[in-house]
Enzyme design. Structure first.
Site, short mmCIF file in Angstrom:
data_model
loop_
_atom_site.label_atom_id
_atom_site.label_comp_id
_atom_site.label_asym_id
_atom_site.label_seq_id
_atom_site.Cartn_x
_atom_site.Cartn_y
_atom_site.Cartn_z
N ASP A 161 39.65 31.76 38.42
CA ASP A 161 40.81 31.60 37.54
C ASP A 161 40.28 31.15 36.17
OD1 ASP A 161 43.35 31.54 36.50
OD2 ASP A 161 44.24 30.51 38.21
C1 BGC Z 1 46.55 31.55 35.87
C2 BGC Z 1 46.27 32.87 36.53
C3 BGC Z 1 46.22 33.96 35.50
C4 BGC Z 1 45.20 33.62 34.45
C5 BGC Z 1 45.04 34.68 33.37
C6 BGC Z 1 45.63 31.28 34.69
O1 BGC Z 1 46.03 30.15 33.98
O2 BGC Z 1 46.42 30.52 36.83
O3 BGC Z 1 47.26 33.13 37.49
O4 BGC Z 1 45.94 35.20 36.10
O5 BGC Z 1 45.58 32.41 33.83
O6 BGC Z 1 46.11 34.77 32.53
#
Ligand code: BGC
Length: 763
Positions: A286
């Site tokens: 993530d």
């Molecule tokens: C989130 C993810 C997301 C990623 C990219 C993160 O803060 O937890 O679910 O895919 O950002 O935008």
């Protein structure tokens, strides 16, 4: 695990991977293997690097000369927050024509519930209890996103969420692993569209692997501290189902389970997912989560963080820059790590190959297709159809709904949310535009052209300001009926938007009380991205229609239901608690030694000041029609290992309007070596029924679906009686039966992940 399943899982990204396997049997190195051999250490590390190409609102804005230089040097494997057929063609050309090995880039975005045509938020789509609708929505999203140059979405989010305080409950399918698994599979199929070599195929990401939804207290990013059984039986089944459906990628959760951050959880990621489940796709971290391993306190430096993540088999570093900056030294210190790096690079290259990017790097970059696809009229139609399926009628005292537009001279549409297009779009808007969203006011105005519509914002959920209430009261008094839209705005339920209080924002409740005090008929339309604690509202409001955040076609879909063009049949994918203090309060609870006593006479597991039941239970939702359940039949009362039992029932629409009914099958193992939940969903079907029509619904259940995680760490099916119920919600069970499992035997898979075959026939 059976070998056929292992085979299916290894063919993680369908069709082409099978040919990879054949190639390696024939000892001919695959293209990824050939490329890997030619790569320098820096080029290998480059493949593991994902960079943000722009900010949410300014896509591609970070792609400057320095960035292009990085691509030429082979220093980037993927970009996120980029889009556009033309800009991405230019960027891709730099990678394939100007870098030494010409490896194409992967372009990614969070396309969660639509790209430009926005569908209901995922929690709302789960309320359809219609995986086929969820699949259709994902397909439309993929058609649009891939036309705009994207290869990869960070969706579906399939975290089970039993605590509505968690802001991200809006992104998933709610509290139940079986419903969650079905919705996970539907989305993977919809996004990827079967053949990954087709340019309309958008690689899906099952996220956030682990137990992100189990953060203590519903706080985002927080520790999950749960038993192995709960992890295996509740949180992991949607992931197993997604792996089995061939999701090309997975994302690890930000949080830790009992002190082990999932980004560094070798046992869970490499062990359970890859080795035991046989899934070999691309694991992405993530956002910045590898670097966050330092904050978790499991490593003293960034290089250590990179090694932990690589060892867990996290292939790509989203944005954090740890792999880019710190892996080289870590590998120099211990060359054995090169093998881990090579494996990660191979997995990334394989995905690129499976998407056809080596042969046709610009296949996703057709500006004509982009112009045709985005917000195409048939996409809007599909969004409207799914949106009305998502609506849940929580309460309809006196059958105030549906409204008859011919009999009303005037309607007051009250509430700031009734004109808030942005909130209709909801969390994760991709390229959705608020000005293209049909608000409630616009929807009602279009549906009732002869009715005088008076509107007043009254109060806004974003603040405590209530000075607009007197004007709203005046509007309500002057109209025959009020449609009152209250709830949360889009930014009150999302990532990092956990709330400690699940009540309506104070201004919304004050507005509601003032409007009820007029004594005029009021229809409450709720908009929100999570179950709310609305006992106070429910005491006063005769009618409550749950409309979540329904996307681009919100207002039209709500008007379809308000005016009876469509009978509501959505069902709650998560219970509405009586108070915030009653969460988590899921239906699939263990019995305990002192089961809840509905008469409240004894000392039991309930709170002293509250009944144990939720305000609105899991699976609840009313209709404009009524249904009768009859003639329950079983194909057998004794089921052997490998066998199945067919449970069938007749459903009759005994009212006078056509309507869907969501038929639900629940099971319980009443005596087992460990406590089993008092009810578990194991099948459902949304059935269309004309007035007076009846149909027969048959569920085919196998013993594997009754397996539980034994104290010895295995799936186990115990001999003995299984009770089951068929009903219209977890608290409205209409027929009961039981059968026996003949023999104790080992299971092979998470029970809730396995689908129950359902057939519907004419009765
Ligand atoms: C989130 C993810 C997301 C990623 C990219 C993160 O803060 O937890 O679910 O895919 O950002 O935008």
């Amino acid at each position: 695990m059976s070998s056929s399943w292992r085979h299916a899982a290894v063919a993680s990204f369908v069709v082409v991977c099978l040919s990879c396997a054949n190639q390696s049997i024939a000892q001919t190195p695959s293209r990824p293997e050939v490329l890997l051999k030619k790569m320098t250490l820096d080029e290998k590390i480059g493949q593991l690097v994902q960079r943000a190409g722009g900010r949410q609102r300014a896509l591609n804005s970070r792609i400057d000369d320095a960035e292009l230089e990085r691509v030429r040097a082979g220093g980037v494997g993927s970009y996120l927050h980029v889009a556009g057929a033309e800009p991405l063609a230019k960027l891709q050309k730099v990678a394939v024509e100007e870098s030494r090995l010409g490896v194409p880039l992967l372009f990614a975005m969070d396309v969660v519930h639509g790209y430009r045509t926005i569908f209901p938020v995922p929690l709302a789509m789960a309320a359809t209890w219609a995986p086929e609708s969820e699949e259709r929505a994902a397909r439309v999203a993929a058609d649009e996103a891939t036309a705009a140059g994207l290869h990869w979405t960070f969706a579906p989010m399939i975290d089970v969420a039993r605590d509505a305080r968690w802001g991200r409950i809006v992104e998933g399918a709610g509290e139940d692993p079986y419903l969650g698994a079905r919705m996970a599979v539907a989305q993977v199929n919809g996004f990827q569209g079967g053949n990954t070599l087709r340019p309309g195929s958008l690689m899906a990401t099952a996220k956030h692997f682990g137990a992100y939804g189990a953060g203590i207290g519903g706080r985002d990013y927080n520790t999950a501290d749960l038993s192995e059984r709960t992890l295996q039986e509740v949180y992991l089944p949607p992931f197993y189902a997604a792996a089995r459906a061939g999701a090309g990628s997975f994302m690890v959760a930000f949080n830790d389970i009992a002190g082990v951050p999932t980004t560094a959880n070798r046992e869970l990621v490499r062990g359970t997912l890859r080795e035991r489940w046989g899934w070999q796709g691309l694991m992405v971290s993530d956002w910045g989560a590898i670097a966050e391993l330092l904050n978790h306190g499991v490593t003293a430096d960034r290089a250590g963080a990179g090694v932990l993540a690589l060892d867990a088999s996290v292939d790509m570093d989203m944005v954090g820059g740890v792999y880019a900056d710190d892996l080289r030294d870590a590998i120099a210190k211990d060359p054995a790590r090169l093998k881990l790096l090579d494996e990660a690079v191979l997995r990334i290259l394989r995905v690129k190959e499976q998407l056809g990017l080596f042969d046709k790097p610009l296949a996703y970059n057709d500006p004509d297709r982009e112009a045709r696809e985005l917000l195409a009229p048939e996409h809007r139609e599909a969004a409207r159809a799914v949106a009305r399926q998502s609506i849940v009628l929580l309460k309809n005292d006196g059958k105030l709904l549906p409204l008859n537009a011919d009999k009303l001279r005037s309607i007051a549409v009250i509430g700031a949310l009734a004109t808030d297009g942005r909130t209709m779009i909801g969390s994760w808007k991709a390229q959705g535009r608020e000005e293209e969203a049909v608000t409630l006011l616009a929807g009602i105005t279009a549906a009732a052209p002869k009715v005088r519509i008076i509107s007043a914002p009254g109060a806004d959920p974003r603040n405590a300001e209530v000075s607009g209430i007197p004007a709203a009261v005046k509007a309500a008094k002057s109209a025959d009926l009020t449609v009152l839209m209250i709830g949360e705005d889009y930014d009150q339920t999302a990532e990092a938007r956990s709330r400690s209080d699940l009540g309506l924002p104070s201004s919304q409740m004050e507005l509601a009380r003032s409007v009820f005090a007029t004594g005029k008929p009021v229809v409450v339309v709720l908009t929100n991205g999570r179950p709310l604690a609305i006992s106070g509202l429910a005491e006063q409001a005769p009618v409550i229609l749950e409309t979540w955040m329904l996307g681009t076609e919100s207002g039209n879909a709500i008007a379809d239901v308000l005016f009876g063009k469509y009978s509501p049949a959505g069902r709650l994918p998560a219970a509405f608690p009586r108070t915030t203090g009653a969460v988590p309060g899921y239906y699939a609870a263990n019995p305990t030694g002192r089961p809840a006593d509905p008469d409240l006479a004894k000392d039991t597991v309930r709170y002293h000041d509250l009944p144990i039941t939720p305000l609105y239970p899991f699976g609840h939702g009313l209709s404009y029609s009524e249904f009768r359940y009859s003639n329950l039949e079983l194909s057998t009362t004794m089921v052997d290992p490998g066998g199945r039992v067919d449970i069938s029932i007749s459903i009759e629409n005994s009212g006078n309007v056509a309507s869907d009914e969501v038929v639900q099958l629940y099971v319980r193992d009443p005596v087992a070596s460990v406590e089993r939940p008092v009810l578990e969903l194991r099948g459902f079907k949304r059935v269309e029924l004309g007035a007076g029509q009846h149909k027969r619904v048959t569920f085919s259940l196998t013993p594997e679906q009754l397996a539980f995680w034994s104290p010895r760490g295995q799936w186990l099916i115990e001999a003995g009686r299984i009770d089951f119920w068929i009903g219209a919600s977890s608290a409205d069970l209409r027929a009961k039966g039981s059968f026996e499992i003949s023999k104790t035997h080992a299971g092979t898979a998470p029970a809730a992940a396995l689908p129950t075959r359902v057939t519907v026939s004419n009765d």
